[in-house]
Scaffold this motif. Structure first.
Motif, PDB file in Angstrom:
ATOM      1  N   GLY A   1       0.843  -1.191   0.000  1.00  0.00           N
ATOM      2  CA  GLY A   1       0.000   0.000   0.000  1.00  0.00           C
ATOM      3  C   GLY A   1       0.875   1.236   0.000  1.00  0.00           C
ATOM      4  O   GLY A   1       1.984   1.218   0.539  1.00  0.00           O
ATOM      5  N   GLN A   2       0.378   2.297  -0.614  1.00  0.00           N
ATOM      6  CA  GLN A   2       1.131   3.547  -0.625  1.00  0.00           C
ATOM      7  C   GLN A   2       0.199   4.708  -0.891  1.00  0.00           C
ATOM      8  O   GLN A   2      -0.855   4.551  -1.492  1.00  0.00           O
ATOM      9  N   GLY A   3       0.599   5.877  -0.391  1.00  0.00           N
ATOM     10  CA  GLY A   3      -0.148   7.105  -0.623  1.00  0.00           C
ATOM     11  C   GLY A   3       0.783   8.286  -0.466  1.00  0.00           C
ATOM     12  O   GLY A   3       1.667   8.270   0.390  1.00  0.00           O
ATOM     13  N   GLY A   4       0.618   9.289  -1.295  1.00  0.00           N
ATOM     14  CA  GLY A   4       1.466  10.469  -1.233  1.00  0.00           C
ATOM     15  C   GLY A   4       0.675  11.685  -0.792  1.00  0.00           C
ATOM     16  O   GLY A   4      -0.490  11.836  -1.148  1.00  0.00           O
ATOM     17  N   ALA A   5       1.316  12.530   0.002  1.00  0.00           N
ATOM     18  CA  ALA A   5       0.689  13.781   0.451  1.00  0.00           C
ATOM     19  C   ALA A   5       1.745  14.668   1.074  1.00  0.00           C
ATOM     20  O   ALA A   5       2.785  14.179   1.524  1.00  0.00           O
ATOM     21  N   GLY A   6       1.470  15.954   1.119  1.00  0.00           N
ATOM     22  CA  GLY A   6       2.328  16.880   1.856  1.00  0.00           C
ATOM     23  C   GLY A   6       1.935  16.824   3.319  1.00  0.00           C
ATOM     24  O   GLY A   6       0.901  17.347   3.704  1.00  0.00           O
ATOM     25  N   LEU A   7       2.728  16.168   4.125  1.00  0.00           N
ATOM     26  CA  LEU A   7       2.365  15.950   5.525  1.00  0.00           C
ATOM     27  C   LEU A   7       3.031  16.909   6.496  1.00  0.00           C
ATOM     28  O   LEU A   7       2.544  17.102   7.599  1.00  0.00           O
ATOM     29  N   ASP A   8       4.173  17.495   6.104  1.00  0.00           N
ATOM     30  CA  ASP A   8       4.905  18.322   7.066  1.00  0.00           C
ATOM     31  C   ASP A   8       4.921  19.806   6.721  1.00  0.00           C
ATOM     32  O   ASP A   8       5.554  20.600   7.405  1.00  0.00           O
ATOM     33  N   GLY A   9       4.245  20.211   5.649  1.00  0.00           N
ATOM     34  CA  GLY A   9       4.119  21.619   5.325  1.00  0.00           C
ATOM     35  C   GLY A   9       5.337  22.248   4.675  1.00  0.00           C
ATOM     36  O   GLY A   9       5.401  23.462   4.540  1.00  0.00           O
ATOM     37  N   ASP A  10       6.328  21.443   4.245  1.00  0.00           N
ATOM     38  CA  ASP A  10       7.520  22.021   3.612  1.00  0.00           C
ATOM     39  C   ASP A  10       7.372  22.178   2.102  1.00  0.00           C
ATOM     40  O   ASP A  10       8.300  22.604   1.431  1.00  0.00           O
ATOM     41  N   GLY A  11       6.211  21.834   1.561  1.00  0.00           N
ATOM     42  CA  GLY A  11       5.968  21.986   0.131  1.00  0.00           C
ATOM     43  C   GLY A  11       6.404  20.793  -0.698  1.00  0.00           C
ATOM     44  O   GLY A  11       6.148  20.740  -1.888  1.00  0.00           O
ATOM     45  N   ARG A  12       7.072  19.833  -0.089  1.00  0.00           N
ATOM     46  CA  ARG A  12       7.482  18.616  -0.804  1.00  0.00           C
ATOM     47  C   ARG A  12       6.617  17.459  -0.312  1.00  0.00           C
ATOM     48  O   ARG A  12       6.440  17.288   0.893  1.00  0.00           O
ATOM     49  N   PRO A  13       6.087  16.652  -1.231  1.00  0.00           N
ATOM     50  CA  PRO A  13       5.233  15.546  -0.794  1.00  0.00           C
ATOM     51  C   PRO A  13       6.039  14.408  -0.178  1.00  0.00           C
ATOM     52  O   PRO A  13       7.174  14.155  -0.551  1.00  0.00           O
ATOM     53  N   GLU A  14       5.436  13.761   0.785  1.00  0.00           N
ATOM     54  CA  GLU A  14       5.995  12.552   1.379  1.00  0.00           C
ATOM     55  C   GLU A  14       5.176  11.364   0.868  1.00  0.00           C
ATOM     56  O   GLU A  14       4.092  11.532   0.328  1.00  0.00           O
TER      57      GLU A  14
ATOM     58  N   GLY B   1       3.003  19.213  15.705  1.00  0.00           N
ATOM     59  CA  GLY B   1       4.201  19.569  16.458  1.00  0.00           C
ATOM     60  C   GLY B   1       5.438  18.793  16.038  1.00  0.00           C
ATOM     61  O   GLY B   1       6.274  18.460  16.869  1.00  0.00           O
ATOM     62  N   GLY B   2       5.538  18.460  14.744  1.00  0.00           N
ATOM     63  CA  GLY B   2       6.708  17.760  14.243  1.00  0.00           C
ATOM     64  C   GLY B   2       6.690  16.253  14.450  1.00  0.00           C
ATOM     65  O   GLY B   2       7.628  15.561  14.066  1.00  0.00           O
ATOM     66  N   LYS B   3       5.616  15.712  15.046  1.00  0.00           N
ATOM     67  CA  LYS B   3       5.506  14.263  15.267  1.00  0.00           C
ATOM     68  C   LYS B   3       4.144  13.778  14.777  1.00  0.00           C
ATOM     69  O   LYS B   3       3.206  14.563  14.659  1.00  0.00           O
ATOM     70  N   PHE B   4       4.045  12.496  14.513  1.00  0.00           N
ATOM     71  CA  PHE B   4       2.771  11.911  14.120  1.00  0.00           C
ATOM     72  C   PHE B   4       2.058  11.437  15.380  1.00  0.00           C
ATOM     73  O   PHE B   4       2.623  10.705  16.191  1.00  0.00           O
ATOM     74  N   THR B   5       0.808  11.889  15.520  1.00  0.00           N
ATOM     75  CA  THR B   5       0.019  11.470  16.679  1.00  0.00           C
ATOM     76  C   THR B   5      -1.040  10.481  16.209  1.00  0.00           C
ATOM     77  O   THR B   5      -1.654  10.644  15.161  1.00  0.00           O
ATOM     78  N   LEU B   6      -1.234   9.461  17.016  1.00  0.00           N
ATOM     79  CA  LEU B   6      -2.158   8.374  16.714  1.00  0.00           C
ATOM     80  C   LEU B   6      -3.480   8.633  17.421  1.00  0.00           C
ATOM     81  O   LEU B   6      -3.512   8.956  18.610  1.00  0.00           O
ATOM     82  N   THR B   7      -4.558   8.478  16.676  1.00  0.00           N
ATOM     83  CA  THR B   7      -5.901   8.518  17.245  1.00  0.00           C
ATOM     84  C   THR B   7      -6.560   7.204  16.877  1.00  0.00           C
ATOM     85  O   THR B   7      -6.619   6.841  15.704  1.00  0.00           O
ATOM     86  N   ALA B   8      -7.033   6.491  17.877  1.00  0.00           N
ATOM     87  CA  ALA B   8      -7.688   5.212  17.636  1.00  0.00           C
ATOM     88  C   ALA B   8      -9.189   5.358  17.830  1.00  0.00           C
ATOM     89  O   ALA B   8      -9.647   6.038  18.754  1.00  0.00           O
ATOM     90  N   ALA B   9      -9.948   4.718  16.950  1.00  0.00           N
ATOM     91  CA  ALA B   9     -11.400   4.694  17.099  1.00  0.00           C
ATOM     92  C   ALA B   9     -11.730   3.769  18.269  1.00  0.00           C
ATOM     93  O   ALA B   9     -10.964   2.852  18.596  1.00  0.00           O
ATOM     94  N   PRO B  10     -12.858   4.008  18.923  1.00  0.00           N
ATOM     95  CA  PRO B  10     -13.228   3.106  20.029  1.00  0.00           C
ATOM     96  C   PRO B  10     -13.373   1.669  19.530  1.00  0.00           C
ATOM     97  O   PRO B  10     -13.781   1.430  18.406  1.00  0.00           O
ATOM     98  N   VAL B  11     -13.031   0.730  20.390  1.00  0.00           N
ATOM     99  CA  VAL B  11     -13.192  -0.678  20.059  1.00  0.00           C
ATOM    100  C   VAL B  11     -14.672  -0.974  20.001  1.00  0.00           C
ATOM    101  O   VAL B  11     -15.439  -0.512  20.848  1.00  0.00           O
ATOM    102  N   ALA B  12     -15.086  -1.743  18.996  1.00  0.00           N
ATOM    103  CA  ALA B  12     -16.500  -2.088  18.841  1.00  0.00           C
ATOM    104  C   ALA B  12     -17.034  -2.739  20.116  1.00  0.00           C
ATOM    105  O   ALA B  12     -16.401  -3.629  20.678  1.00  0.00           O
ATOM    106  N   GLY B  13     -18.187  -2.288  20.575  1.00  0.00           N
ATOM    107  CA  GLY B  13     -18.821  -2.859  21.769  1.00  0.00           C
ATOM    108  C   GLY B  13     -18.256  -2.334  23.079  1.00  0.00           C
ATOM    109  O   GLY B  13     -18.646  -2.805  24.141  1.00  0.00           O
TER     110      GLY B  13
END
Length: 184
Positions: free
Chosen positions: A72-85, A170-182
């Protein structure tokens, strides 16, 4: 209706009039060519940089002779420097079963034509999870993580499932998890 009398000086064209017009036009065109568009116009029309190719990166994953699969792969500008990651889902190649996956954020090389570098590891294959439902949209990385509640659970049939998202803050990737079903 009266015709203008022949011979008035303003009704006849002479060679000198055409010569003055040609010289004036040439001067205007030469001035426009010298001034030309500014450098910022040329830069603004340059094509955008391409996201790193996940097949050329070196991952912190030892697969021996099996090699790697980019699943799997996907490209996007994630850090705001104008270059895609590029965000890549990678696992060891396998003839059967589902080897654990890793999710990596790749940055372009600092050298032209260089190998992309791993800027962040979002899922380490040592966590023994598989990744499905992967996407990158608008700076948000989404996936569904599949795992195992115990070593006795067959590797074909994960019994844990969690939808997650990562955002760069803030320069790091933060994880958000959806609630576990049930769980609510």
């Amino acid at each position: 209706m009266q015709q203008p009398p022949a011979g008035l000086p303003h009704t006849r064209t002479r060679s000198v009039h055409w010569l003055v017009t040609a010289v004036t036009l040439a001067a205007v065109l030469a001035g426009a060519a010298l001034v030309g568009p500014g450098d910022d116009t040329a830069t603004a029309s340059a094509p955008p940089a391409a996201a790193p190719d996940p097949h050329t990166a070196r991952y912190p994953l030892n697969c021996g002779r099996a090699g790697l699969d980019v699943v799997g792969q996907g490209g996007a500008g994630l850090d705001g420097d104008g270059r895609p990651e590029t965000v890549a889902v990678v696992r060891c190649a396998s003839g059967g079963g589902t080897p654990p996956s890793g999710v990596y954020v790749l940055e372009p090389s600092a050298e032209p034509g260089g190998v992309p570098r791993v800027a962040a590891t979002l899922v380490d294959p040592a966590q023994k999870m598989s990744v499905t439902g992967f996407s990158v949209r608008g700076g948000v990385i989404s996936a569904t993580l599949l795992g195992y509640s115990a070593p006795s659970v067959p590797r074909c049939c994960p019994d844990l499932r969690r939808s997650v998202q990562w955002r760069r803050q803030g320069g790091k990737f933060t994880l958000t998890a959806a609630p576990v079903a049930g769980s609510v």
